[in-house]
Design an enzyme around this catalytic site. Structure first.
Site, PDB file in Angstrom:
ATOM      1  N   GLY A 106       4.571   2.114 -11.029  1.00  0.00           N
ATOM      2  CA  GLY A 106       3.891   3.403 -10.889  1.00  0.00           C
ATOM      3  C   GLY A 106       3.882   4.095 -12.329  1.00  0.00           C
TER       4      GLY A 106
ATOM      5  N   GLU B 170      11.810   2.062  -4.008  1.00  0.00           N
ATOM      6  CA  GLU B 170      11.740   3.507  -3.411  1.00  0.00           C
ATOM      7  C   GLU B 170      12.394   3.632  -2.018  1.00  0.00           C
ATOM      8  OE1 GLU B 170       7.410   2.963  -3.208  1.00  0.00           O
ATOM      9  OE2 GLU B 170       7.538   2.797  -5.458  1.00  0.00           O
TER      10      GLU B 170
ATOM     11  N   GLY C 261       1.339  -2.641  -6.453  1.00  0.00           N
ATOM     12  CA  GLY C 261       1.214  -1.223  -5.684  1.00  0.00           C
ATOM     13  C   GLY C 261      -0.127  -0.420  -5.764  1.00  0.00           C
ATOM     14  N   GLY C 262      -0.304   0.380  -6.934  1.00  0.00           N
ATOM     15  CA  GLY C 262      -1.455   1.085  -7.242  1.00  0.00           C
ATOM     16  C   GLY C 262      -2.914   0.320  -7.218  1.00  0.00           C
TER      17      GLY C 262
ATOM     18  N   HIS D 234      12.946  -2.291  -1.078  1.00  0.00           N
ATOM     19  CA  HIS D 234      11.964  -1.769  -2.190  1.00  0.00           C
ATOM     20  C   HIS D 234      12.718  -0.591  -2.886  1.00  0.00           C
ATOM     21  CE1 HIS D 234       8.877   0.028  -4.470  1.00  0.00           C
ATOM     22  NE2 HIS D 234       8.107  -0.742  -3.900  1.00  0.00           N
TER      23      HIS D 234
ATOM     24  N   TRP E  57       0.671  -1.112  -0.018  1.00  0.00           N
ATOM     25  CA  TRP E  57       0.052   0.176   0.167  1.00  0.00           C
ATOM     26  C   TRP E  57       0.809   1.278  -0.024  1.00  0.00           C
ATOM     27  CZ3 TRP E  57      -4.398  -0.876   4.035  1.00  0.00           C
ATOM     28  CH2 TRP E  57      -5.092  -2.162   3.722  1.00  0.00           C
ATOM     29  N   LYS E  58       2.320   1.150   0.366  1.00  0.00           N
ATOM     30  CA  LYS E  58       2.913   2.324   0.329  1.00  0.00           C
ATOM     31  C   LYS E  58       2.378   3.416   1.208  1.00  0.00           C
ATOM     32  CE  LYS E  58       4.500   1.397  -4.403  1.00  0.00           C
ATOM     33  NZ  LYS E  58       5.187   1.583  -5.696  1.00  0.00           N
TER      34      LYS E  58
HETATM   35  P1  13P Z   1       2.751  -0.366  -9.007  1.00  0.00           P
HETATM   36  O1  13P Z   1       1.896  -1.672  -8.929  1.00  0.00           O
HETATM   37  O2  13P Z   1       1.893   0.967  -8.555  1.00  0.00           O
HETATM   38  O3  13P Z   1       3.503  -0.053 -10.321  1.00  0.00           O
HETATM   39  O4  13P Z   1       3.980  -0.372  -7.875  1.00  0.00           O
HETATM   40  C1  13P Z   1       4.769  -1.595  -7.861  1.00  0.00           C
HETATM   41  C2  13P Z   1       5.313  -1.739  -6.501  1.00  0.00           C
HETATM   42  O5  13P Z   1       6.240  -1.001  -6.246  1.00  0.00           O
HETATM   43  C3  13P Z   1       4.955  -2.863  -5.561  1.00  0.00           C
HETATM   44  O6  13P Z   1       6.010  -2.869  -4.522  1.00  0.00           O
END
Ligand code: 13P
Length: 251
Positions: free
Chosen positions: A173, A97, A234-235, A95, A10-11
């Site tokens: 993303g 990020e 992610g999203g 990750h 979910w970030k």
């Molecule tokens: P997205 O699915 O938003 O591209 O993100 C992938 C992600 O970084 C999952 O850890």
């Protein structure tokens, strides 16, 4: 046969109240699913509440990060034991990020993996190349050095308890998913690397999941690939119907 592993990262999204709402909705959505490991990774502050909600369900809980020390003067950090205590079974480590915005190195990833495994958490270890690295044909050498650094000093038994996530940075993303063939090529490379550095057993048992713009519409084609064992989403994990569809499309 490796069981599909679908995790929602979910970030930095969702308040505690929003997290509860999403998990309640996911519980209904995924009620009948038995043949996949389904994990949600909410922000730290919601972990404990979510843990109570998923305890009797088919949904597992993971954190998005961890620190390697057991306790002490490390303002703002959270230890592996604290995550266990909050009800986590899994933790995402390395990750892109974290690597990009918080300068996380392979050495830090290595310490985090070891500290997490010491308390019985299952690390989901992320690797992947940037756009520039892919353009200059460095994908496999980047992934290999992330694996070498991240898994340094781990024996076969420890490695067999990991999940590896291949997340090409350029696909995160951006809506730009790796094609199933591009992803499979790197997943195969990672599995061969595990075979060459540990054993065939380790290579056959470790689940390697793909992340980067996974959506309901591309899940089936990705999961069909022989070395793709699931997804790190992610999203699309922020919406219960999308995440539910992704899980169903992975079976
Ligand atoms: P997205 O699915 O938003 O591209 O993100 C992938 C992600 O970084 C999952 O850890």
């Amino acid at each position: 046969m490796r069981k599909p592993f679908i995790a929602g990262n979910w970030k930095m999204n969702k308040t505690i109240r929003d997290s509860i709402e999403l998990v309640n909705s996911l519980r209904r959505e995924l009620l009948d699913i038995e043949n996949a490991d389904i994990i949600v990774c909410p922000p730290y502050i919601a972990l404990s509440e979510i843990s109570d909600l998923v305890v009797d369900s088919n949904i597992g809980l993971g954190a998005q990060n961890v620190y390697w020390e057991e306790s002490g003067a490390f303002t703002g950090e959270v230890s592996p034991l604290m995550l266990k205590d909050a009800g986590c079974r899994y933790v995402i480590i390395g990750h892109s990020e974290r690597r990009k915005y918080f300068s996380e190195t392979d050495e830090a990833v290595n310490k985090k993996i070891k500290a997490s495994q010491n308390v019985g958490l299952i690390p989901i270890v992320c690797v992947g190349e940037t756009d520039e690295e892919r353009e200059s044909k460095k994908t496999t050498s980047v992934v290999e050095s992330q694996l070498q650094g991240g898994l340094k000093g781990l024996d076969s038994e420890s490695v067999s308890k990991l999940i590896i996530a291949y997340e090409p940075v350029w696909a995160i993303g951006t809506g730009k998913t790796a094609t199933p063939e591009q992803a499979q090529e790197v997943h195969r490379f990672i599995r061969d690397w595990l075979r060459n550095n540990y054993s065939s057993d380790v290579a056959e048992n470790v689940r390697i999941i793909y992340g980067g713009s996974v959506k309901p519409s591309n899940t089936k084609d990705l999961i069909k690939q022989s070395d793709i064992d699931g997804a790190l989403v992610g999203g699309a994990s922020l919406e219960s119907s999308f995440f539910g569809e992704i899980v169903k499309n992975s079976l």
